[in-house]
Design a protein around this motif. Structure first.
Motif, PDB file in Angstrom:
ATOM      1  N   LEU A 111       1.275  -0.821  -0.051  1.00 34.37           N
ATOM      2  CA  LEU A 111       0.058   0.170   0.333  1.00 34.37           C
ATOM      3  C   LEU A 111       0.242   0.832  -0.385  1.00 34.37           C
ATOM      4  N   VAL A 112       0.230   2.299  -0.965  1.00 38.86           N
ATOM      5  CA  VAL A 112       1.218   3.444  -1.028  1.00 38.86           C
ATOM      6  C   VAL A 112       0.487   4.551  -1.217  1.00 38.86           C
ATOM      7  N   ILE A 113       0.371   5.016  -0.603  1.00 38.20           N
ATOM      8  CA  ILE A 113      -0.451   7.100  -0.588  1.00 38.20           C
ATOM      9  C   ILE A 113       0.305   7.992  -0.812  1.00 38.20           C
ATOM     10  N   SER A 114       0.186   9.210  -1.793  1.00 40.12           N
ATOM     11  CA  SER A 114       0.505  10.218  -1.350  1.00 40.12           C
ATOM     12  C   SER A 114      -0.442  11.973  -0.927  1.00 40.12           C
ATOM     13  N   TYR A 115       0.198  12.466  -1.023  1.00 40.47           N
ATOM     14  CA  TYR A 115       0.324  13.611  -0.184  1.00 40.47           C
ATOM     15  C   TYR A 115       0.947  14.663   0.136  1.00 40.47           C
ATOM     16  N   ASN A 116      -0.093  15.782  -0.409  1.00 41.69           N
ATOM     17  CA  ASN A 116       0.713  16.914  -0.318  1.00 41.69           C
ATOM     18  C   ASN A 116       1.251  18.050   0.733  1.00 41.69           C
ATOM     19  N   PRO A 117       1.995  18.054   1.985  1.00 43.08           N
ATOM     20  CA  PRO A 117       1.844  18.678   3.059  1.00 43.08           C
ATOM     21  C   PRO A 117       1.164  20.485   2.960  1.00 43.08           C
ATOM     22  N   GLY A 118       2.027  21.177   1.951  1.00 41.24           N
ATOM     23  CA  GLY A 118       1.587  22.080   1.032  1.00 41.24           C
ATOM     24  C   GLY A 118       0.169  22.225   0.763  1.00 41.24           C
ATOM     25  N   TYR A 119      -0.211  21.542   1.125  1.00 39.49           N
ATOM     26  CA  TYR A 119      -1.875  22.178   0.509  1.00 39.49           C
ATOM     27  C   TYR A 119      -2.777  21.825   1.681  1.00 39.49           C
ATOM     28  N   GLN A 120      -2.598  20.940   2.811  1.00 39.93           N
ATOM     29  CA  GLN A 120      -3.077  20.489   3.776  1.00 39.93           C
ATOM     30  C   GLN A 120      -4.179  21.655   4.768  1.00 39.93           C
ATOM     31  N   SER A 121      -5.136  21.422   5.006  1.00 40.72           N
ATOM     32  CA  SER A 121      -6.151  23.065   5.276  1.00 40.72           C
ATOM     33  C   SER A 121      -6.031  21.817   7.053  1.00 40.72           C
ATOM     34  N   LEU A 122      -7.083  22.868   8.067  1.00 42.01           N
ATOM     35  CA  LEU A 122      -7.048  22.207   8.909  1.00 42.01           C
ATOM     36  C   LEU A 122      -8.101  20.928   9.500  1.00 42.01           C
ATOM     37  N   MET A 123      -8.840  21.528   8.075  1.00 40.50           N
ATOM     38  CA  MET A 123     -10.104  20.887   8.222  1.00 40.50           C
ATOM     39  C   MET A 123      -9.344  19.222   7.672  1.00 40.50           C
ATOM     40  N   LYS A 124      -8.801  19.190   6.667  1.00 40.96           N
ATOM     41  CA  LYS A 124      -8.345  17.886   5.984  1.00 40.96           C
ATOM     42  C   LYS A 124      -7.073  17.940   6.031  1.00 40.96           C
ATOM     43  N   ASP A 125      -6.287  16.250   7.078  1.00 38.05           N
ATOM     44  CA  ASP A 125      -5.055  15.968   7.851  1.00 38.05           C
ATOM     45  C   ASP A 125      -5.284  14.849   7.576  1.00 38.05           C
ATOM     46  N   LEU A 126      -4.530  14.082   6.875  1.00 41.93           N
ATOM     47  CA  LEU A 126      -4.804  12.289   7.704  1.00 41.93           C
ATOM     48  C   LEU A 126      -4.384  12.164   9.623  1.00 41.93           C
ATOM     49  N   LYS A 127      -5.521  11.719  10.144  1.00 44.84           N
ATOM     50  CA  LYS A 127      -5.105  11.261  11.337  1.00 44.84           C
ATOM     51  C   LYS A 127      -4.256  10.647  11.873  1.00 44.84           C
ATOM     52  N   GLN A 128      -3.700  11.214  13.255  1.00 42.01           N
ATOM     53  CA  GLN A 128      -2.434  10.226  13.690  1.00 42.01           C
ATOM     54  C   GLN A 128      -2.440   9.195  13.088  1.00 42.01           C
ATOM     55  N   SER A 129      -3.808   8.445  13.636  1.00 42.74           N
ATOM     56  CA  SER A 129      -3.538   6.799  13.762  1.00 42.74           C
ATOM     57  C   SER A 129      -3.330   6.287  12.535  1.00 42.74           C
ATOM     58  N   THR A 130      -3.492   7.152  11.042  1.00 42.11           N
ATOM     59  CA  THR A 130      -3.454   7.059   9.926  1.00 42.11           C
ATOM     60  C   THR A 130      -1.946   7.021   9.912  1.00 42.11           C
ATOM     61  N   LYS A 131      -1.433   8.213   9.822  1.00 44.76           N
ATOM     62  CA  LYS A 131       0.306   8.133   9.596  1.00 44.76           C
ATOM     63  C   LYS A 131       0.734   7.425  10.230  1.00 44.76           C
ATOM     64  N   GLN A 132       0.699   7.147  11.620  1.00 48.14           N
ATOM     65  CA  GLN A 132       2.175   6.316  12.437  1.00 48.14           C
ATOM     66  C   GLN A 132       1.399   4.565  11.928  1.00 48.14           C
ATOM     67  N   ARG A 133       0.686   4.645  10.690  1.00 45.95           N
ATOM     68  CA  ARG A 133       1.121   3.248  10.203  1.00 45.95           C
ATOM     69  C   ARG A 133       1.692   3.207   8.926  1.00 45.95           C
ATOM     70  N   PHE A 134       2.750   4.172   8.598  1.00 48.14           N
ATOM     71  CA  PHE A 134       3.080   4.397   7.508  1.00 48.14           C
ATOM     72  C   PHE A 134       4.710   5.118   7.290  1.00 48.14           C
ATOM     73  N   GLY A 135       5.634   4.599   5.915  1.00 46.03           N
ATOM     74  CA  GLY A 135       7.133   5.479   6.200  1.00 46.03           C
ATOM     75  C   GLY A 135       6.972   6.087   5.536  1.00 46.03           C
ATOM     76  N   ALA A 136       7.554   7.482   5.266  1.00 52.15           N
ATOM     77  CA  ALA A 136       7.428   8.592   4.433  1.00 52.15           C
ATOM     78  C   ALA A 136       8.628   8.949   4.046  1.00 52.15           C
ATOM     79  N   LEU A 137       8.415   9.291   2.931  1.00 50.68           N
ATOM     80  CA  LEU A 137       9.342   9.394   1.896  1.00 50.68           C
ATOM     81  C   LEU A 137       9.477  11.305   1.079  1.00 50.68           C
ATOM     82  N   ASP A 138       9.818  11.815   1.835  1.00 49.06           N
ATOM     83  CA  ASP A 138      10.006  13.010   1.029  1.00 49.06           C
ATOM     84  C   ASP A 138      10.661  13.384  -0.456  1.00 49.06           C
ATOM     85  N   PHE A 139       9.431  14.179  -0.927  1.00 49.24           N
ATOM     86  CA  PHE A 139      10.177  14.547  -2.352  1.00 49.24           C
ATOM     87  C   PHE A 139      10.407  15.972  -2.420  1.00 49.24           C
TER      88      PHE A 139
END
Lengths: 267, 267, 267, 267, 267, 267
Positions: free
Chosen positions: C146-174
């Motif tokens: 499973l691979v997901i993408s994510y644009n940190p510059g976009y996230q508003s307060l309303m739209k962000d991944l939950k901590q319990s989701t984030k902690q299930r993934f390793g992350a690579l910066d591009f």
């Protein structure tokens, strides 16, 4: 022209008293296939005018009372489940476009703003309605005409037609008729004498001056006819005006007093 | 090429008067398979331009008037219930991608912002549309091209294209045509003489200066053609301008006076 | 491995220019069955990287462009009505888990925050997807990733991944590639000479410095390729940059001037 | 006990390292048929604990990852259309109640607050689930047990359990394990030596002190195992910590620096 | 009386300890066919009282846990698709009205305010439920009785019964039982000695004084029974109170300290 | 007249005590086919009046308790799936219009404001209901009459009838009956002596003076009858008033004290 349109034909000439050049302009717009927007306050005769013009032009009329829950499918059509699978059911707009009726969308701003976008391809050179779910590109019948109504006094910031919709329509303004004309209409429709109708119109005119000063709208011609009909059935004028004019239009005690006083002045 | 596309072909050359290098740039974008975004005010000719280019390139055109209630399924397709179970029905976007049409999403910002995300895989190297419900990975026909329109003057904070969508498109700006060009267009389309068309354009130019000073949009070329058509049918110019230009565009009494004065200046 | 996966295989090596140790880290994460999150700005190559890795590892790739209207059923599957009753249709996530594909959820924050919760049991030791409506407890194929993408510059307060989701993934910066690398990519993809590509990259770098100072995002590599492709087809560089770079990215007159000036500096 | 439960049985003893008296208390609650609520931060072992207890008690486990779109029907069941009419499909809650499984509602506050009301009759003396659509009053199997999880650090004002729900449950608090215990868990699960695991736990403890000072949550045990697994596969510790610990948990540059510094301190 | 009611009958006398004249008043209301509203805090015995009265009057009891997603159809019924077309399925309210059961709508304010309007025709002289979709005007069985519960401490401005609903019901207030009565209830239900029960009630009374000073609700009788049951199974009183009383009711550290101190005072 | 109406006929004369000229005015409005709006507080007899008039005029009565979830389809009808495809099911409004019943829309402002727009074509000269989904233009039976109720004390800014709806109706105001009349009604309905009824009415009058000073509504006649019925069954007057009058109407301690004091004054 098919039988299917029979129920949408206006059987007899509807009573309509022209006020200005609106009949001529409607005819020209119809000939030029320019969609029309009728603007004016509640109950001043817009619906009656469209019925009159449909009768005059000899075209069937499909009227749709627009509402907030109306979806594009309600106008365009949908598939219904049938014994032999699904069957397409034209919505009123597709029906009118296919068979060549005048389609009248009453109080169009009540519809979801973007639902009205589906009418766009019918209002420019294309005169077409893409029935995407059915995979049909419906070209409008040459007799098809689109008319919408619109009450500018009502519009809030939230509910207004989009510019890209407005610019697709010609517009005719409607107002309450002149005093003598309105008296004649009320007398004729309610079967009362002109002197009584005259008093009812005078009361209405007072109420219309209160618009924006405690009343959202003045008394409409339709309400005067209601009052006249009660009087014609032997109800005392004061009671008839109370039931048909004052009580429906406001719950504000001061406004009620003002309107009751106006009634008492004339009866 | 299949018969199914027949109804999406432009039967005759649509009238279009090029303004700058937009025809050349569209051709290059089409050849480079670069999706295009057409920006500009209401009624300045974006839709007509796409129709012209579809005719010029000899490709069928599938136009979708976007609206707020449009879901991804409306673009991509859905299963319909049939006598023999379910049957897949391509939506307009899938239809165009499969058969090689130009797909024009008109007023794309009206669509739900994220509905437009379904167009992403069609706008990069993949040129594909995953039909997830059907389990098909549809690779676009080589002739497929995606064009969207967009009115920058309208966008609110709530409704704008996402950056990740914008960056997938080239963009062409559209404006109202130059005075002489617009007069020629109006005369040609409404079948009136150029002198009259010239006056209508002059009125429009005054209205466009009022944009942002009480008007949301200036009068469009389409509205001038409407007025011209009424005049061509014998309606007096003042009445024609009232019905086709001033009454549709505003309910504000001051704006109406200003526009009526502009009409009276020229007629 | 079944034929059903054929359409999800990457037929040829996608062009990808490694920037750092991302290929090695992806391989280790794949071996360790650690789900991955790719972070970075629009158009910097995240999707291309996943395609490259799927090709490199020889695994099929199921890409899902996430959107706000996406429900859990869209990912997991649903029952479809059939001639013989109901038939289960795997969604893309269940399909990938069952058959052993890499599942790439593009722009996952666009999905409803809680829709993404359905991916949880696939991202821990269980590696399972409960298909509750079907009553099946699907254990993921060993090849599933499973691979997901994510644009940190976009996230508003309303739209962000939950901590319990984030902690299930390793992350690579591009990030955008280095100047020379990006020039090479643009030249290679758009079939233009490196000198021209170099100028396009220089323009992009100016735009990226404007991020947060009037631009939401800088010009992406993808846009530079677009511009290059137009130039390769004979469009003048100034026109190509106008259509492919400046007009799409902003409607703000000052920003347009700044970007046009940058274009003029280099061409 | 029916075969239908086979897929919900825990096949082998899940690794679980008891921290305090939680195993005894779970057993007593199970015997007393007192529903349980597990409280604690993300990734501290709540799910693993339930799996362990299900294995220990020899009961099948039905886990439901709750989400915002979950309706009462998703838990209770629904009618599906079948060749011979409609067929009832138990939802996971009804399934567990009917057949005597432990039902674990993970992150229950994500569910619509009032969806959880359907669990009420299962949590008092009645131990029943009225399947109103089916007209069945399902009395729970004696082995049925209800467990929910809950992360108190997350709850906003908008999302919290109702008092009338909370009061139906006993509650067990969970925290991160003690240093030596957590090192042992990480070493055991990631197949690395304890010295390396010890360093990873030390990094995690620093991050947990940052909770509320820039981090929403500290690093979880699960993330440490991820990092350990990469190290076990030959990834350099600094790169492994970057991918598995620091990049997933925050996009804030200052927090990233602080965590990178912590990593550099230990490796 | 039909077999269909068997599952809704109370098989054995439910334990209920009358507090005041509530049994007599319920009997009179039942005889007078006056619908009843039971008001009081969570877990003080409202549900138990209704079960007791249903047993005492020998009537079946249909309980509905109301929730926010409950529609009128959920109470009244709906058509289900069947092999031979559609089949009407009574909802719990229609079922109770048709067959003469007591219908208990628990936490009625959770239901959509206007969903409760469907109960109006059942609560006045008509005692009828129009099943509009079915075209049946269902007159209630003489034994039918409607009871609703309501927690005044919970109601926000957004969620309250309408006056026109409230005025259709008689109302009985419920409170926690007196100390000695509550101790007796706890001892009897949890099978513990009265001395221990007495301590649990004393702890609860302290918590109830904290209501509005940091706690939304005090500890309920049901929670005390939970704690007692753990003690009866050999759990140490401090641990039992931690799990069954303090941890479920609050996450606030100060409140937890206060409640833990209260527990330590008595055990 | 068909049998289908039998269940909508009023079998016996409903008790109704005329207050002013409302019977005569209703008769005139019915003869003039003028739709009526009944305005007044909760429980003052509006529903009873309509039932009386339906009995008096010998017409069947179709009552619809309006609610927020009511859609246009709920009033107009819908297609139901049948063994042989779809079958049209008239909604209550279409049913009444087709067969000539009085249709009473109770608490019409609860309905979605625009749902009520569907009643427009039934309230003007057309007296028609377009069943668009069915493709039928239903002209109302000559006996059809439309009556709506409306509680002006309730209306918020968000919920009010549109002017274009109000102006289609005559209006009758309703108030609580005069003291002697109300005592007579209560005595007659509850089977108690007039002296006791007199005391109950006196209590109600005190409560009505508190309207707007802590109470949303005063005690209704219906509530007094409830109290009387309990007294008639031997409940002590103080307990009867507590259960039937004070506890239902308010949870405010001061208001309860004030009302309890009023009860104590008279009993």
């Amino acid at each position: 022209m098919s039988d299917i349109l029979a129920q949408y034909r206006i059987p007899a000439e509807p009573y309509y008293r022209p006020v200005a050049d609106e009949v001529t302009l409607f005819e020209a717009a119809y000939a030029a296939k320019m969609p029309l927007m009728l603007k004016g306050p509640t109950g001043c005769g817009k619906t009656r005018f469209v019925e009159h013009m449909a009768w005059w032009l000899g075209k069937p009329l499909v009227t749709v009372a627009c509402n907030e829950d109306m979806t594009a499918s309600d106008l365009v059509g949908r598939f219904l489940l049938d014994a032999s699978g699904t069957r397409w059911q034209d919505g009123p707009l597709a029906f009118a476009a296919r068979h060549g009726a005048i389609c009248y969308l009453d109080e169009v701003v009540e519809a979801r703003q973007d639902t009205t976008v589906v009418i766009h391809p019918l209002t420019d050179k294309r005169r077409a309605l893409p029935l995407e779910k059915k995979g049909e590109f419906l070209r409008a019948h040459p007799d098809f005409h689109l008319v919408i109504s619109y009450n500018p006094g009502y519009q809030s910031l939230m509910k207004d037609l989009k510019q890209s919709t407005k610019q697709r329509f010609g517009a005719l303004d409607f107002h309450y008729p002149a005093h003598a004309v309105e008296s004649e209409i009320v007398a004729d429709e309610a079967k009362i004498d002109v002197a009584t109708a005259d008093k009812l119109v005078a009361i209405a005119e007072r109420s219309r001056n209160l618009k924006g000063h405690g009343l959202d709208e003045g008394l409409s011609t339709r309400m005067l006819i209601h009052a006249g009909e009660l009087i014609a059935r032997g109800v005392a004028p004061l009671a008839a005006c109370r039931v048909a004019l004052v009580r429906p239009i406001t719950d504000d005690p001061d406004m009620r007093d003002a309107l009751d006083a106006a009634v008492a002045t004339f009866f």
